[in-house]
Write an enzyme that holds these catalytic residues in place. Structure first.
Site, PDB file in Angstrom:
ATOM      1  N   LYS A 124       0.858  -1.193   0.000  1.00  0.00           N
ATOM      2  CA  LYS A 124       0.000   0.000   0.000  1.00  0.00           C
ATOM      3  C   LYS A 124       0.883   1.227   0.000  1.00  0.00           C
ATOM      4  O   LYS A 124       1.995   1.198   0.544  1.00  0.00           O
ATOM      5  CB  LYS A 124      -0.871   0.025   1.257  1.00  0.00           C
ATOM      6  CG  LYS A 124      -2.090   0.895   1.118  1.00  0.00           C
ATOM      7  CD  LYS A 124      -3.211   0.116   0.487  1.00  0.00           C
ATOM      8  CE  LYS A 124      -4.424   0.962   0.214  1.00  0.00           C
ATOM      9  NZ  LYS A 124      -5.569   0.125  -0.180  1.00  0.00           N
ATOM     10  N   ASP A 164      -6.988   4.182  -4.833  1.00  0.00           N
ATOM     11  CA  ASP A 164      -7.627   4.042  -3.518  1.00  0.00           C
ATOM     12  C   ASP A 164      -8.291   5.402  -3.265  1.00  0.00           C
ATOM     13  O   ASP A 164      -8.491   6.166  -4.217  1.00  0.00           O
ATOM     14  CB  ASP A 164      -6.591   3.674  -2.440  1.00  0.00           C
ATOM     15  CG  ASP A 164      -7.230   3.139  -1.164  1.00  0.00           C
ATOM     16  OD1 ASP A 164      -7.571   1.956  -1.113  1.00  0.00           O
ATOM     17  OD2 ASP A 164      -7.408   3.918  -0.203  1.00  0.00           O
TER      18      ASP A 164
HETATM   19  N1  GLU Z   1      -7.260   0.082  -3.119  1.00  0.00           N
HETATM   20  C1  GLU Z   1      -7.988  -1.112  -3.436  1.00  0.00           C
HETATM   21  C2  GLU Z   1      -7.982  -2.040  -2.240  1.00  0.00           C
HETATM   22  O1  GLU Z   1      -7.988  -1.563  -1.119  1.00  0.00           O
HETATM   23  C3  GLU Z   1      -7.525  -1.760  -4.734  1.00  0.00           C
HETATM   24  C4  GLU Z   1      -6.106  -2.191  -4.754  1.00  0.00           C
HETATM   25  C5  GLU Z   1      -5.612  -2.687  -6.108  1.00  0.00           C
HETATM   26  O2  GLU Z   1      -6.407  -2.763  -7.030  1.00  0.00           O
HETATM   27  O3  GLU Z   1      -4.423  -2.987  -6.192  1.00  0.00           O
HETATM   28  O4  GLU Z   1      -8.026  -3.227  -2.338  1.00  0.00           O
END
Ligand code: GLU
Length: 444
Positions: A124, A164
């Site tokens: 993340k 996100d």
């Molecule tokens: N931000 C999204 C999540 O919390 C998607 C992450 C992604 O597609 O890599 O899963």
């Protein structure tokens, strides 16, 4: 397992990182039983290795605003765990971003990605950059400055970022454009890209659609249907939009959306052009939902959360810890049937405990919202194959993945009295996969 000891040590090492400690505690408590059946895990210090990210990059992001002033934000990427595949997870631009929130999100992402059955590790990233009120040119300059530092740490087989909160198609486009210029390759590396340059159909809808597919499965365990049910949703961004679209298509009635300014209650149901209007609200960059109430002549509750409304289904779709014990009690008093986090850790630990104790159908974000990252995985596959699947094909795969995650939760979370503890189910299923992958690859 020495859960308490491990948590105490972690707290001493990372004081004040509340969200991170909250997420770790929830997982450790759920997996205690299965962990104790595997003494080899303890010998390999598996938990101690699993709760710390592999590495964290922290960097400053200097950029110049429209008035010529120099602004400095902080940028991060937490590469949490790559036992199953390349680090994978979104980038969040929000004033609340700090190491604690990104570590909690990276930790959750590791298990969520394991549940999708696709080969993706957890990561993340983000920045405390606040998109609100910024011009398009400012957003672009910021994204470019952010990537100027991050680009050397990511790649299609190392770490694949996505969107996100605060990061949608526009921001991904600006980041990917700068990334390509620096890395001099064109292999994907980001997901959530535009359709014209390697994006996947259904990716924008995927988190919300997947969440509703999951909710439909939850209801089915009680012989219920989403048709005719009233639904409260928080947030008004990409996730809330996708959830409102699919819930409405399947005959549910969405009666709330919310923003940092409060929530709107639309008893007629948020459907059709009203759902399209959510996109306009987001594009305005104001981060408010009050204009919806003014446009459609419905009630706006300033500074309040949507959970005070009586509904059958409540779906947190915004940010972490936005549904607390008090809200959970109100929902229960009002006869709620199902609460599912389409956001990440939308409910506080106390709220979750209360709902589980009262036997409410409740499922956590790492299972319910996994459709977003799963479809990112499908985007990576399409990029690697140099082709693009049809919307029907992607949607069918997404649906299948969500059914499978639900099955895993039922398998690992069904209690002796028949209650499905989705928190336990999701944590155990995700953990066992990551644990086996780590054990097989030695102490690294
Ligand atoms: N931000 C999204 C999540 O919390 C998607 C992450 C992604 O597609 O890599 O899963």
């Amino acid at each position: 397992m020495k859960t308490e000891l491990i948590l105490q040590a972690l707290e001493a090492k990372h004081p004040g990182e509340h969200e991170y400690l909250q997420a770790v505690k929830e997982v450790l408590l759920s997996i205690e039983e299965v962990y104790n059946e595997h003494p080899e895990f303890e010998k390999a210090a598996l938990i101690e290795r699993l709760v710390e990210p592999d590495r964290i990059f922290t960097f400053k992001v200097p950029w110049v605003d429209d008035r010529g002033n120099v602004q400095i934000n902080l940028g991060y990427r937490v590469q949490f765990n790559n036992a199953i595949g390349p680090y994978k997870g979104g980038i969040r631009f929000h004033a609340s971003v700090n190491l604690s929130s990104l570590k909690f999100l990276g930790f959750e992402q590791t298990f969520k990605n394991a549940l999708t059955t696709l080969p993706m590790g957890g990561g993340k990233g983000g920045s405390d950059f606040n998109i609100r009120g910024k011009s398009n040119a400012e957003v672009m300059r910021f994204c470019q400055a952010f990537i100027l530092e991050l680009w050397r740490h990511i790649g299609p087989d190392t770490d694949v970022p996505a969107g996100d909160i605060g990061v949608g198609g526009r921001e991904i486009g600006y980041m990917y454009g700068m990334y390509k210029k620096l890395a001099r390759e064109n292999t994907g590396t980001f997901t959530g890209k535009g359709l014209e340059y390697g994006g996947s159909l259904i990716r924008p809808e995927a988190t919300g659609f997947g969440g509703i597919y999951f909710v439909v499965n939850m209801l089915k365990t009680k012989g219920l249907d989403i048709k005719g049910k009233t639904i409260s949703i928080s947030g008004f961004g990409n996730v809330a939009w996708g959830a409102a679209l699919k819930a409405t298509e399947l005959g549910g009635k969405v009666v709330t959306i919310s923003g940092p300014d409060g929530y709107v209650y639309d008893p007629q149901g948020i459907s059709g052009e009203k759902i399209d209007y959510m996109l306009e609200l987001r594009a305005s960059g104001e981060d408010i939902v009050r204009p919806y109430a003014e446009k459609y002549g419905v009630e706006f509750f300033e500074g309040k959360r949507p959970w005070q409304q009586k509904v059958d289904i409540a779906l947190p779709c915004a940010i972490q810890n936005e549904l607390d014990e008090h809200d959970a009690q109100t929902l229960i008093d009002n006869g709620v049937t199902c609460v599912a986090e389409i956001s990440n850790m939308g409910c506080t630990a106390e709220a979750v405990d209360l709902m589980v104790e009262k036997g409410i159908l409740f499922a956590p974000g790492k299972a319910v919202n996994a459709g977003g990252v799963a479809t990112s995985g499908l985007e990576m596959t399409q990029n690697a194959m140099h082709l693009q699947w049809s919307a029907e094909e992607v949607d069918a795969k997404l649906h299948q993945i969500m059914n499978n995650i639900h099955e895993q939760c039922v398998r690992y979370g069904t209690q002796a009295n028949g209650y499905i503890n989705y928190v336990k189910g999701a944590n155990i299923a995700g953990f066992m996969k990551v644990a086996h992958a780590m054990m097989a690859q030695g102490i690294v």
